[in-house]
Write a protein that holds these residues in place. Structure first.
Motif, PDB file in Angstrom:
ATOM      1  N   LEU A 135      44.205  49.318 -60.985  1.00 38.55           N
ATOM      2  CA  LEU A 135      44.530  49.506 -62.303  1.00 38.55           C
ATOM      3  C   LEU A 135      44.185  50.612 -63.014  1.00 38.55           C
ATOM      4  O   LEU A 135      43.026  50.827 -62.829  1.00 38.55           O
ATOM      5  CB  LEU A 135      44.716  48.197 -63.271  1.00 38.55           C
ATOM      6  N   GLU A 136      45.097  51.710 -63.536  1.00 37.38           N
ATOM      7  CA  GLU A 136      44.943  52.957 -63.943  1.00 37.38           C
ATOM      8  C   GLU A 136      44.817  53.304 -65.226  1.00 37.38           C
ATOM      9  O   GLU A 136      46.065  52.797 -65.795  1.00 37.38           O
ATOM     10  CB  GLU A 136      45.249  54.089 -63.265  1.00 37.38           C
ATOM     11  N   HIS A 137      44.068  53.753 -66.207  1.00 35.39           N
ATOM     12  CA  HIS A 137      44.233  53.911 -67.546  1.00 35.39           C
ATOM     13  C   HIS A 137      43.757  55.141 -68.071  1.00 35.39           C
ATOM     14  O   HIS A 137      42.602  55.634 -67.620  1.00 35.39           O
ATOM     15  CB  HIS A 137      43.483  52.610 -68.487  1.00 35.39           C
TER      16      HIS A 137
ATOM     17  N   THR B  86      46.315  53.780 -75.068  1.00 32.55           N
ATOM     18  CA  THR B  86      46.197  53.784 -73.804  1.00 32.55           C
ATOM     19  C   THR B  86      47.666  54.173 -73.059  1.00 32.55           C
ATOM     20  O   THR B  86      48.646  53.812 -73.432  1.00 32.55           O
ATOM     21  CB  THR B  86      45.901  52.266 -73.266  1.00 32.55           C
ATOM     22  N   LEU B  87      47.398  54.638 -71.795  1.00 32.28           N
ATOM     23  CA  LEU B  87      48.546  55.113 -70.997  1.00 32.28           C
ATOM     24  C   LEU B  87      48.166  54.366 -69.492  1.00 32.28           C
ATOM     25  O   LEU B  87      47.065  54.324 -69.206  1.00 32.28           O
ATOM     26  CB  LEU B  87      48.851  56.545 -70.832  1.00 32.28           C
ATOM     27  N   ALA B  88      49.084  53.560 -69.420  1.00 30.45           N
ATOM     28  CA  ALA B  88      48.720  52.394 -67.923  1.00 30.45           C
ATOM     29  C   ALA B  88      49.607  52.790 -66.847  1.00 30.45           C
ATOM     30  O   ALA B  88      50.726  52.859 -67.111  1.00 30.45           O
ATOM     31  CB  ALA B  88      48.522  51.077 -68.354  1.00 30.45           C
ATOM     32  N   SER B  89      49.014  52.715 -65.634  1.00 23.76           N
ATOM     33  CA  SER B  89      49.882  52.518 -64.456  1.00 23.76           C
ATOM     34  C   SER B  89      49.004  51.784 -63.395  1.00 23.76           C
ATOM     35  O   SER B  89      47.971  51.246 -63.691  1.00 23.76           O
ATOM     36  CB  SER B  89      50.334  53.887 -64.080  1.00 23.76           C
ATOM     37  N   GLN B  90      49.413  52.041 -62.204  1.00 23.63           N
ATOM     38  CA  GLN B  90      48.567  51.504 -61.224  1.00 23.63           C
ATOM     39  C   GLN B  90      48.873  51.844 -59.863  1.00 23.63           C
ATOM     40  O   GLN B  90      50.061  52.749 -59.619  1.00 23.63           O
ATOM     41  CB  GLN B  90      48.537  49.941 -61.123  1.00 23.63           C
ATOM     42  N   THR B  91      47.989  51.816 -58.963  1.00 23.92           N
ATOM     43  CA  THR B  91      48.237  52.367 -57.472  1.00 23.92           C
ATOM     44  C   THR B  91      47.938  50.999 -56.673  1.00 23.92           C
ATOM     45  O   THR B  91      47.074  50.256 -56.613  1.00 23.92           O
ATOM     46  CB  THR B  91      47.080  53.035 -56.998  1.00 23.92           C
ATOM     47  N   ILE B  92      48.974  50.530 -56.028  1.00 24.40           N
ATOM     48  CA  ILE B  92      49.416  49.560 -55.248  1.00 24.40           C
ATOM     49  C   ILE B  92      49.216  50.013 -53.605  1.00 24.40           C
ATOM     50  O   ILE B  92      49.379  51.330 -53.391  1.00 24.40           O
ATOM     51  CB  ILE B  92      50.428  48.599 -55.320  1.00 24.40           C
TER      52      ILE B  92
END
Length: 574
Positions: free
Chosen positions: A120-122, A45-51
């Motif tokens: 949350l993005e994966h 998994t590579l994870a990030s997010q958009t707030i």
């Protein structure tokens, strides 16, 4: 569950970013988190997010091609998600607000929740080493605990390229009748699937005659065996509720729940969860990993403030600008120079300041809280007598979670075509306002609304630090509320406190007693918008009686109602 197709260049964007993600996994596997699933599948998994107002980096600067391809791909998905949220928001016939914060800030619509939530993005890479096909799915039947998830169909790669033919994973969904089917998607589609947040947040608020009932979709994933050079790549964006919103039926916020999970305080899988619900330990592990993602704003350029990454240059608060002012720090503050960690709704922004003062409540007005005699039976009814008025309507708000009367609107339609009106409010005098909603405007039509408002002090001399401090009056004026787009998205009174210049109201005034407040006026328009005196207008109202700082009225002291001026008919308050 729906699929959105014909997104411009999206098929190409999907292939390019998933191939680049696979290359990043292959070259820098140490950067990814690896999780074994129930059937022996290994998921990386590579994870990030958009707030709100900011897509955050994936933290893999070593993967330049992936980082570049992700930009346009994420922008396309962001636009599609927000369009979907807007359309679904208009379809849902729900009571407002859907969620609220402990301080009384409302998320009135489905679109409001999506806009203010964490996304949350994966990117996942699935590999299932040799062996027979397993009867155990990689991910057992479950529903996501997010509001919804937007994802792209998985892409099988062989040697980093798209093969002419490859074994497909089985994505199975459970239908409303309990039967299960394999879902098939167009390659260039963006799939949107509702999660259990819909069950928890939206469905309890549906009206008794709602024509559409959304449903969370249980689903599972079964992986085929992959050869050593094969892998399945996938991307998903899970939309979670705003962190400072209170969990329905509970006293904690979603942020509290997230922190509790991160600290290991919640062990019961039936408790508050925000990842994937139910099922095996792998799903619980997934939930904890999702919850552990923290917002990371671009170092040096932005700061986490008001639940979003705010650009420092927009507020003249870059590190260089603060250094030039004697080495001041960049902080998230309110107009009274009080700082927050960014996890508060309200009037907050980046600034150069060395303040150490945490956020405190503003001073209350002299007669707050009211004397107990104000609550005596018949006291407000006497003050708000409708004698002399041909028509009237109750201003319905809420007391806690219970609907209750907060005020009364009364009016006469004059031979001149003007309306002579009086608004009485069951509270002290902070402000009282009524006007025409802005159809399609943010915050349920409040942003951009044209109103008349009475204030206890001069709005022209208002400042956020001192509030309304010139109490020579009366002050009854027309205004256009900020649209929530300009001024960096804020709708605080400080950005629209100048009254509308082309005045329509006349014979205006107010009465501020120890217990109650009222204002009266004659008009044919609100701030340039004419009243439809031969038809129906949608009115929006709000009032507040705690302080003279033009603070948020909260969910209990505001509402909407359609009114037919000519015949005095009033529909059910919105």
């Amino acid at each position: 569950i729906i699929q959105i197709t014909r997104l411009r260049d999206f098929g190409t964007q999907r292939r390019e970013v998933l191939i680049a993600a696979n290359d990043c996994f292959e070259r820098h596997d140490v950067l990814a988190e690896t999780t074994p699933l129930a059937d022996g599948t290994i998921r990386s998994t590579l994870a990030s997010q958009t707030i709100p107002n900011g897509a955050q980096p994936f933290g893999v600067p070593q993967c330049a091609a992936f980082s570049s391809a992700a930009v346009s791909f994420r922008m396309t998905i962001d636009r599609a998600i927000r369009t979907f949220a807007s359309r679904l928001s208009r379809m849902l016939e729900v009571d407002s607000p859907l969620l609220t914060t402990p301080s009384g800030f409302d998320f009135g619509t489905f679109e409001d929740i999506v806009t203010a939530g964490d996304h949350l993005e994966h990117f996942h890479k699935y590999v299932r080493p040799g062996g027979d096909k397993s009867d155990t799915p990689a991910l057992g039947l479950h529903t996501d605990q997010g509001i919804f998830i937007a994802f792209v169909p998985g892409l099988m790669l062989r040697g980093g390229l798209v093969p002419a033919a490859a074994p497909a994973a089985d994505f199975e969904i459970a239908l409303a009748d309990g039967s299960r089917v394999i879902a098939h998607f167009d390659e260039d589609a963006l799939v949107v699937m509702l999660g259990d947040g819909i069950t928890q947040i939206v469905r309890p608020k549906l009206g008794p005659h709602a024509r559409f009932t959304p449903r969370a979709v249980p689903h599972s994933l079964s992986m085929p065996t992959t050869a050593p050079s094969e892998a399945r790549l996938w991307y998903g964006r899970m939309v979670l509720p705003p962190l400072d919103a209170t969990v329905p039926g509970n006293t904690v916020t979603y942020g509290d729940a997230r922190e509790a999970v991160m600290r290991g305080k919640i062990h019961d899988k039936r408790g508050i969860s925000i990842g994937c619900a139910g099922g095996d330990d792998a799903l619980e592990s997934h939930a904890r990993r999702v919850l552990a993602s923290e917002p990371i704003c671009s170092s040096g350029n932005t700061i986490h403030c008001w639940y979003r990454c705010m650009d420092l240059a927009d507020y003249n608060a870059t590190v260089a600008q603060c250094d030039a002012q004697g080495g001041l720090r960049v902080q998230c503050v309110n107009p009274r120079d009080q700082y927050t960690d960014g996890y508060k709704h309200g009037d907050f922004f980046p600034a150069c300041t060395n303040t150490t003062q945490v956020v405190t409540p503003v001073p209350t007005i002299f007669n707050y809280p009211r004397d107990a005699t104000c609550e005596e039976d018949g006291a407000f009814e006497t003050f708000a007598s409708t004698e002399g008025y041909a028509a009237n309507a109750t201003l319905q708000g809420t007391c806690g979670v219970t609907p209750c009367e907060k005020g009364v609107l009364m009016w006469n339609l004059l031979p001149s075509g003007e309306v002579s009106a009086k608004v009485a409010f069951d509270s002290g005098f902070g402000y009282i306002a009524i006007g025409l909603e802005n159809p399609g405007g943010k915050k349920n039509g409040m942003n951009g609304a044209h109103i008349v408002m009475a204030t206890p002090g001069n709005p022209q001399t208002y400042t956020p630090t001192k509030g309304l401090d010139d109490f020579r009056g009366p002050f009854v004026n027309e205004y256009i509320i900020a649209d929530g787009i300009a001024h960096h998205g804020t709708s605080a009174f400080r950005v629209w406190h100048t009254p509308f210049a082309d005045v329509s109201i006349k014979d205006a005034g107010f009465e501020a007693a120890d217990c109650f407040t009222s204002m009266h006026f004659v008009t044919s328009a609100f701030a340039g918008w004419a009243l439809n005196t031969s038809g129906t207008d949608i009115l929006i109202w709000a009032a507040y009686g705690k302080d003279a700082y033009m603070s948020s009225h909260g969910r209990g002291n505001r509402g909407k109602l359609p009114i037919s001026w000519a015949d005095g008919q009033v529909a059910t308050p919105a």
